[in-house]
Design an enzyme around this catalytic site. Sequence first.
Site, short mmCIF file in Angstrom:
data_model
loop_
_atom_site.label_atom_id
_atom_site.label_comp_id
_atom_site.label_asym_id
_atom_site.label_seq_id
_atom_site.Cartn_x
_atom_site.Cartn_y
_atom_site.Cartn_z
N GLU A 175 6.45 16.21 8.20
CA GLU A 175 6.43 17.04 9.40
C GLU A 175 6.08 18.50 9.14
O GLU A 175 6.90 19.40 9.36
CB GLU A 175 7.77 16.95 10.13
CG GLU A 175 8.18 15.53 10.50
CD GLU A 175 9.39 15.48 11.44
OE1 GLU A 175 10.03 16.52 11.66
OE2 GLU A 175 9.68 14.39 11.95
N GLU A 205 9.87 7.43 10.52
CA GLU A 205 11.19 7.77 11.09
C GLU A 205 11.23 7.34 12.54
O GLU A 205 10.27 7.56 13.29
CB GLU A 205 11.48 9.28 11.05
CG GLU A 205 11.77 9.83 9.69
CD GLU A 205 12.06 11.33 9.71
OE1 GLU A 205 12.52 11.85 10.74
OE2 GLU A 205 11.81 11.98 8.67
C1 FCB Z 1 13.07 14.77 11.81
C2 FCB Z 1 13.29 15.09 10.35
C3 FCB Z 1 14.49 14.40 9.76
C4 FCB Z 1 15.65 14.32 10.72
C5 FCB Z 1 15.20 13.79 12.06
C6 FCB Z 1 16.31 13.63 13.07
O1 FCB Z 1 12.35 15.80 12.41
O2 FCB Z 1 12.16 14.77 9.59
O3 FCB Z 1 14.82 15.06 8.57
O4 FCB Z 1 16.27 15.52 10.82
O5 FCB Z 1 14.21 14.62 12.59
#
Ligand code: FCB
Length: 441
Positions: free
Chosen positions: A168, A347
Site C-alpha cells: 500500500e 488483504e
Molecule cells: C491495511 C494495512 C494493514 C491493516 C489493514 C486493516 O491498510 O495494510 O496493515 O492495518 O489495513
Amino acid sequence: MSTRSLTFPLDFLWGAATAAYQIEGAWDADGRGESIWDRFSHTPDKVENGDTGDVACDHYHLWREDVALMQRLGLQAYRFSISWPRVIPAGRGVINQAGLDFYDRLVDALLEAGIQPFPTLYHWDLPQALQDAGGWGARDTCGYFADYADLMVRRLGDRVRFWSTFNEPWVSAFVGYRDGRHAPGLQDGKLALQVAHHLLVAHGVAVQAIRATDSQLQVGIVLNTWPVEPATDLEQDLALAEAAWQENEGWFLDPLLRGNYPPAALEAHGSSAPSVQPQDMALIAQPLDWLGINYYSRYVVQKGEIVGPVPGAEYTDMGWEVHAPAFRRLLVRLKQEYPIPPLYITENGAAFPDRVSPDGRVHDPRRIVYLHDHLVQARLAMDDGVDLRGYFAWSLLDNFEWAYGYAKRFGLVYVDYATQQRIVKDSGEWYAQVIARNEVE
Ligand code: FCB
C-alpha cells in the site's frame, strides 16, 4: 448465506496476512534498529491509548506457536513482512545477522509445515536513520531499498518464491506524509506526491535487483483499493467517482501497468506534481509477475459528496461500510481496464469488538458473514474472467492497528495481550473449513 456452494480451483492459494510492526514486538531485541513507527508510537498523542508496537503479539518470540496455529487452520500460504530495521538497523550499511536468522528460521518452519511464505519487503516501517536523512522524500532511499531487497533475496530466495516490494504505497505516502496520521507524521501534500513517486521508483529498482539475482522469482506489489461509487448516474456523481479513481487507484496502477501518471490527475496536481527523471516511468513499469489487491470497503458519492453513513448499510468497528458487491465490481474493472498480471487478494477482513465468552471461545458471527460474502464475490469475479490465484485474510492475529493501537481486532485468532494467549475465533474455525473444502457455501 446462499445455499449454492462455490468451489475454487484446486491450485487456489489460501492464506492469512500480518505485518512485522503489527505483530513482532521485540522492538529493540538482538540488534534491531529503530523504525519510524517506533519513533511515532512513542510520541505522545499519535496512537490511541498511547499504545506502541514494543511487544505487540510478541511474535518474535512466539513464532513457533504461531506457525503451529497456521498449520492447525490449514493455511497454504502466509503473507508477512520483513522488518527492514531488524535486518539492517540503520537502513544501509551494517547487517544484523540475528535479524536475518529470525526470518531464516521462520521461513524454514513455514516450509516444514507446508505453508508457502509470501514476504513483503516494506510494510511501513522505515529505519528511523533513513528518515533522519529525508526518508522517502530523499531519492537515495530508493537505492538503499534495492540493496535491502537484494540482501533478502540472496538470503531467502533459495526457498521463497513469491516476493512483494511494497504494501500500500498510497498509505505510506498520503497518510504518512500528507495527513500525518501515520509515521513519520508529516503534513505536506507536495512532499507526499514526491514520496509516492519515490516509492514507485524504489519498487522499480528493487524489482530489477531481485530479478538480477534470480530471474525465476515471482515479484509483485500490493495496492490498496477503495472504490468510490456513484449513488446515481448523474454526471456530477460519475465525474467525482472517476476523478477519485484516477487520483487514488490510478495514481499507482497507471505508472505500474501503463508507464504514465493518469493525465487528468497529474494536471489537477499542478505545481505539486512530483519531479520525475527521464527514465523513471520506464523503471516503474517493470513487468509484474503478480499484483496484490487489498480490499476492505468503498465510498459512495451523491450530489458531489461522500454519503455517510449509507442508509441501511452495516459498518465495522473501523467505521468502514460492509459492501461485498463492490469487491466484484472492482476486480472486474481491473481486468477490463488494465493489462493486469495474475491477482492475489493480499488483504480482506473486518474489525469487530470481539470478546472472550464465558465458554472460553470467541464468537464472531459478523466476521464470518463478512469473509463469506467477500469470498463469494471474489469467486463470482473469477467467473467473470478475473485471473485470481489466491486469497489472504487480514489478519491471522489481532494486532497493533497503527494509529488505533490495540483497540481494533481483525484477527482470525484472538490475542489476549496481557498473557499472549491465542484463541482461535469462530471465524478462524470457519475459515479452516473453507480451506479444507476449497469452497464457500
Ligand atoms: C491495511 C494495512 C494493514 C491493516 C489493514 C486493516 O491498510 O495494510 O496493515 O492495518 O489495513
